[in-house]
Motif scaffolding. Structure first.
Motif, mmCIF file in Angstrom:
data_model
loop_
_atom_site.group_PDB
_atom_site.id
_atom_site.type_symbol
_atom_site.label_atom_id
_atom_site.label_comp_id
_atom_site.label_asym_id
_atom_site.label_seq_id
_atom_site.Cartn_x
_atom_site.Cartn_y
_atom_site.Cartn_z
ATOM 1 N N PRO A 55 -11.842 -1.584 -12.480
ATOM 2 C CA PRO A 55 -10.455 -2.080 -13.200
ATOM 3 C C PRO A 55 -9.234 -1.482 -13.225
ATOM 4 C CG PRO A 55 -11.803 -2.395 -14.745
ATOM 5 C CD PRO A 55 -12.638 -2.278 -13.260
ATOM 6 N N GLU A 56 -9.535 -0.064 -12.378
ATOM 7 C CA GLU A 56 -8.868 0.486 -11.844
ATOM 8 C C GLU A 56 -8.058 0.779 -10.660
ATOM 9 O OE1 GLU A 56 -9.949 4.692 -13.852
ATOM 10 O OE2 GLU A 56 -10.046 3.913 -14.988
ATOM 11 N N ARG A 57 -9.017 -0.315 -10.193
ATOM 12 C CA ARG A 57 -8.342 0.437 -8.288
ATOM 13 C C ARG A 57 -8.272 -0.781 -8.195
ATOM 14 N NH1 ARG A 57 -11.287 3.355 -4.530
ATOM 15 N NH2 ARG A 57 -12.351 4.796 -5.982
ATOM 16 N N ILE A 58 -7.150 -2.257 -9.456
ATOM 17 C CA ILE A 58 -5.986 -3.454 -8.894
ATOM 18 C C ILE A 58 -5.181 -2.932 -9.498
ATOM 19 C CG2 ILE A 58 -6.367 -5.330 -9.409
ATOM 20 C CD1 ILE A 58 -9.701 -5.874 -9.827
ATOM 21 N N ALA A 59 -4.551 -3.921 -8.477
ATOM 22 C CA ALA A 59 -3.081 -3.596 -9.164
ATOM 23 C C ALA A 59 -2.603 -4.767 -9.015
ATOM 24 C CB ALA A 59 -1.495 -2.600 -8.012
ATOM 25 N N LYS A 79 1.576 -16.324 -16.033
ATOM 26 C CA LYS A 79 1.283 -16.203 -17.537
ATOM 27 C C LYS A 79 0.126 -16.245 -16.695
ATOM 28 C CE LYS A 79 0.226 -19.048 -21.348
ATOM 29 N NZ LYS A 79 -0.052 -20.507 -21.663
ATOM 30 N N VAL A 80 -0.983 -16.724 -16.164
ATOM 31 C CA VAL A 80 -2.422 -16.603 -15.738
ATOM 32 C C VAL A 80 -2.840 -15.142 -14.852
ATOM 33 C CG1 VAL A 80 -3.825 -17.345 -13.438
ATOM 34 C CG2 VAL A 80 -2.188 -19.056 -14.860
ATOM 35 N N MET A 81 -1.705 -14.193 -14.113
ATOM 36 C CA MET A 81 -1.729 -13.165 -13.963
ATOM 37 C C MET A 81 -1.671 -12.504 -14.924
ATOM 38 S SD MET A 81 0.437 -10.944 -11.076
ATOM 39 C CE MET A 81 1.794 -10.496 -12.542
ATOM 40 N N ARG A 82 -1.110 -12.267 -15.813
ATOM 41 C CA ARG A 82 -0.836 -11.573 -17.069
ATOM 42 C C ARG A 82 -2.065 -11.820 -18.232
ATOM 43 N NH1 ARG A 82 3.668 -13.791 -18.748
ATOM 44 N NH2 ARG A 82 4.553 -13.150 -18.272
ATOM 45 N N GLN A 83 -2.459 -13.104 -18.086
ATOM 46 C CA GLN A 83 -4.364 -13.608 -19.089
ATOM 47 C C GLN A 83 -5.186 -12.237 -18.701
ATOM 48 O OE1 GLN A 83 -3.837 -17.049 -19.932
ATOM 49 N NE2 GLN A 83 -2.832 -16.435 -21.794
ATOM 50 N N PHE A 84 -5.314 -12.884 -16.942
ATOM 51 C CA PHE A 84 -6.097 -12.206 -16.379
ATOM 52 C C PHE A 84 -6.218 -11.402 -16.780
ATOM 53 C CE2 PHE A 84 -8.216 -10.431 -12.291
ATOM 54 C CZ PHE A 84 -9.627 -11.431 -12.432
ATOM 55 N N ALA A 85 -5.151 -10.242 -16.635
ATOM 56 C CA ALA A 85 -5.286 -8.828 -16.790
ATOM 57 C C ALA A 85 -5.085 -8.366 -18.432
ATOM 58 C CB ALA A 85 -3.773 -8.237 -16.392
ATOM 59 N N ILE A 86 -5.126 -8.463 -18.534
ATOM 60 C CA ILE A 86 -5.490 -8.195 -19.739
ATOM 61 C C ILE A 86 -7.072 -8.542 -20.692
ATOM 62 C CG2 ILE A 86 -5.790 -8.696 -22.682
ATOM 63 C CD1 ILE A 86 -2.681 -10.018 -22.637
ATOM 64 N N GLU A 87 -7.642 -9.731 -19.732
ATOM 65 C CA GLU A 87 -9.095 -10.530 -19.493
ATOM 66 C C GLU A 87 -9.966 -8.817 -19.079
ATOM 67 O OE1 GLU A 87 -9.998 -13.865 -18.575
ATOM 68 O OE2 GLU A 87 -11.715 -12.518 -16.400
ATOM 69 N N GLN A 88 -9.141 -8.841 -18.270
ATOM 70 C CA GLN A 88 -10.211 -7.849 -17.305
ATOM 71 C C GLN A 88 -9.650 -5.898 -17.159
ATOM 72 O OE1 GLN A 88 -12.787 -8.508 -15.393
ATOM 73 N NE2 GLN A 88 -12.685 -10.554 -15.606
ATOM 74 N N GLY A 89 -9.197 -6.455 -18.228
ATOM 75 C CA GLY A 89 -8.518 -4.687 -18.190
ATOM 76 C C GLY A 89 -8.049 -3.999 -17.262
ATOM 77 N N ILE A 90 -6.983 -4.712 -16.417
ATOM 78 C CA ILE A 90 -6.387 -3.924 -15.337
ATOM 79 C C ILE A 90 -5.467 -2.641 -15.522
ATOM 80 C CG2 ILE A 90 -4.626 -4.430 -12.995
ATOM 81 C CD1 ILE A 90 -7.935 -6.058 -13.196
ATOM 82 N N LYS A 91 -5.393 -1.901 -15.341
ATOM 83 C CA LYS A 91 -4.966 -0.382 -15.660
ATOM 84 C C LYS A 91 -3.450 -0.655 -14.951
ATOM 85 C CE LYS A 91 -5.028 4.125 -15.370
ATOM 86 N NZ LYS A 91 -5.941 5.298 -14.834
ATOM 87 N N HIS A 92 -4.025 -0.879 -13.913
ATOM 88 C CA HIS A 92 -2.180 -1.495 -13.066
ATOM 89 C C HIS A 92 -1.650 -2.784 -13.201
ATOM 90 C CE1 HIS A 92 -2.833 3.226 -12.272
ATOM 91 N NE2 HIS A 92 -4.208 2.796 -11.658
ATOM 92 N N TYR A 93 -1.273 -3.017 -14.511
ATOM 93 C CA TYR A 93 -0.750 -4.111 -14.671
ATOM 94 C C TYR A 93 0.824 -3.798 -14.648
ATOM 95 C CZ TYR A 93 1.259 -8.842 -16.205
ATOM 96 O OH TYR A 93 2.074 -9.646 -16.379
ATOM 97 N N TYR A 94 1.829 -4.329 -14.255
ATOM 98 C CA TYR A 94 3.218 -3.826 -14.081
ATOM 99 C C TYR A 94 4.398 -5.874 -15.110
ATOM 100 C CZ TYR A 94 1.906 0.001 -11.683
ATOM 101 O OH TYR A 94 1.396 1.203 -11.672
#
Lengths: 177, 420
Positions: B53-57, B76-91
């Motif tokens: 999750p730290e190597r994905i933006a 919304k799909v992207m936002r929810q996925f970012a939360i679910e997966q703990g994506i560090k670099h979600y902007y």
């Protein structure tokens, strides 16, 4: 997994829809329609800027033929999806832009690189392609052409039915290691 | 350079052009248009978690603030996925911007990396001496699951630039001159390696403009050797990151498919006429053609950096946008927007009668925020002028650097700043 269907070892036969050089992804599917990932929805607008009646003229199984650098421009996978959604079974071109090429392989849309077949084909010609051997028959003109063969690695992806199945296999391999 | 980077990221000792490899990915990216599809495909793989999750933006850039319900659903799909997966670099809106300016400026892309993104202009980051290329959405789904990607090793062409640049000539003109010379498929499947005294003198902003448009020549990636300019930029955006850089320089005996020399001393600002970026004329020719315009767009991943806005503001300052012209200025990222505010640039644009919008890709791809009607003409600092790119199929897009675009806004026709 129906996705990507069976593409190798299959003969495809259909009428030609001919396009020119440098057909870009904005022509294939304008960006304003990229608010869905549904291929039949995208298909309604396929080629809209350059040939608005294209989707309505395609019969399932037809073949799209183009010149150089087909699919240049954006990385939008919606472009091969839109084409697939119209019912086109295969694309033959002199050359493909690289991201379009990847995307088509990855989603299991058959593509063949063959300059002579692309050059010769005209709108409405009946073409048969053998995806395994790369042999393209123009039945209207009575000619035969040989497309560039796929490297082994890409054949594996195509034979898996697209990249997603390939990835599944690779993950299973990792687990069993 | 490209071959060296790819070799160290695969299980091979050396790699050859044409070879197909599975390469380890250091960093990957998706945006609100491409990630939605990638996430749909990722779900089909049946894997629970992303590889790292730290190597994905994930960057909301194309249709945000949401242009319509469809765009809102995708974001919304992207936002929810970012939360679910703990994506560090979600902007999120208001904290990000266009990924190709944002991610390098946030110090996430470093020399020697293999960086892939589901957007064709991911190649922009190659100016930082890394391998950066655009991929599709299913590709991104696979990368998010595996942390690897299949790649065909590209052959490399070397481009060498000599001479001294004239006033108002920018990175944009260098890359337009290059595409004009080699054509829109002149570098098909290849790596473009940019070198020479002119490149060495260029700031990072112009370098990014050049590598941004290599895809417009069909290239897989563009790359520039690491030097002091690269280093200074990285010290600013990614302090204390040296231990994560890997500097690869071209071998003395490196193999190139061709070496093309450019003499830049005669180069003047260029304009790409519709409908291909290779359809290039000089600004002198364009001025003679008396091309009236309806809209000017200054922004995009090509020319939406602070340096670009400074040049445009320098031309615009104290003048008014022509009554028949709509001028749209869009800083590429939120940070660029804030810098432009602090430096008084936004005020200069506003005073001139331009509209300054929030960071987005927006009009570049005819998404929203400046879609063209039939018969309208726009001069734009973006990268593509295909049929219908910015709106109606019967609209026209001319590409130029920000100084030319700004001068054109004042005079209502394609113009040189020296005419003001």
């Amino acid at each position: 997994m129906s996705r990507g269907a069976q593409t190798m070892g299959t003969k495809l036969r259909g009428r030609v829809h001919k396009f020119g050089d440098h057909i870009d992804t904005d022509a294939i599917i304008p960006a304003r329609y990229l608010v869905t990932t549904d291929e039949s929805e995208l298909a309604k607008h396929c080629m809209e800027p350059i040939d608005p009646s294209f989707p309505s003229r395609v019969a399932r199984g037809d073949i799209l033929v183009a010149g150089e650098n087909f699919g240049c421009g954006s990385s939008r996978e919606h472009a091969p999806l839109a084409i697939k959604g119209t019912g086109i079974s295969c694309i033959i071109a002199k050359s493909f832009a690289r991201i379009f090429y990847r995307n088509a392989i990855n989603i299991g849309l058959p593509i063949l690189e063959c300059a002579s077949a692309a050059e010769e084909a005209e709108d409405g010609d009946l073409i048969e392609c053998d995806l395994e051997s790369g042999v393209i028959l123009n039945l209207t003109k009575g000619t035969q052409h040989q497309a560039e063969p796929f490297p082994e690695f890409m054949r594996q992806i195509i034979e898996s039915g697209g990249l997603i199945n390939f990835v599944r296999r690779r993950l299973e391999e990792r687990k069993s290691r | 350079m490209t071959e060296k980077i790819l070799a160290t990221h695969s299980c091979e000792r050396h790699v050859k052009p044409g070879q197909l490899i599975m390469a380890k990915v250091d960093f990957c990216m998706g945006n609100d248009v491409t990630a939605a599809l990638a996430i749909k495909e990722f779900r089909k793989i049946g894997v629970e978690r992303v590889f790292d999750p730290e190597r994905i933006a994930l960057v909301a850039s194309h249709y945000v603030p949401n242009k319509d319900v469809g765009a809102a659903e995708q974001a919304k799909v992207m936002r929810q996925f970012a939360i679910e997966q703990g994506i560090k670099h979600y902007y999120e809106v208001g904290r990000g911007g266009i990924e190709h300016v944002l991610l390098p400026d946030n110090g996430l892309i470093l020399p020697g990396m293999v960086y892939v993104g589901a957007d064709s202009h991911t190649c922009t980051a190659g100016a930082l001496s890394c391998f950066a290329t655009g991929i599709g959405s299913t590709d991104l789904a696979a990368v998010m699951a595996l942390g690897e990607i299949w790649l065909r090793v590209p052959a490399t062409m070397k481009l060498v630039y000599y001479g001294k640049l004239n006033e108002w000539v920018m990175g944009k003109d260098i890359i337009l001159a290059t595409i004009g010379r080699i054509g829109v498929n002149g570098a098909l499947y290849k790596a473009m390696e940019f070198t020479g005294p002119v490149i060495e003198q260029l700031p990072m902003s112009d370098r990014f403009t050049i590598t941004n448009m290599v895809v417009e020549a069909g290239a897989k990636n563009g790359i520039m050797p690491f030097d002091e300019v690269t280093q200074d930029y990285l010290m600013k955006v990614a302090p204390c990151s040296q231990d994560r850089w890997e500097v690869y320089l071209p071998d003395e005996d490196a193999q190139y498919t061709e070496v093309i020399d450019f003499d830049c001393s005669q180069l003047e600002p260029l304009v790409a006429y519709p409908y291909l970026p290779s359809n290039v004329r000089t600004i002198s020719e364009a001025v003679k053609d008396k091309i009236s315009i309806d809209q000017v767009f200054i922004g995009s991943c090509t020319n939406g950096r602070i340096e670009d806005l400074r040049i445009a503001a320098k031309v615009i300052r104290g003048r008014k946008v022509h009554p028949n012209v709509r001028m749209i200025v869009i800083p590429a990222t939120h940070r660029v927007w804030q810098m432009a505010l602090a430096e008084g640039l936004l005020e200069i644009f506003a005073e001139a009668g331009a509209v300054v919008a929030a960071e987005t890709c927006g009009p570049c791809l005819g998404g929203y925020m400046g879609v063209l009607a039939s018969g309208e003409r726009c001069i734009s600092t973006s990268n593509r002028n295909f049929i219908g790119r910015m709106g109606h199929p019967q609209s026209e897009v001319f590409l130029s650097n920000p100084a030319i675009a700004a001068a054109s806004a004042i005079l209502g026709r394609i113009a040189h700043p020296d005419e003001l």
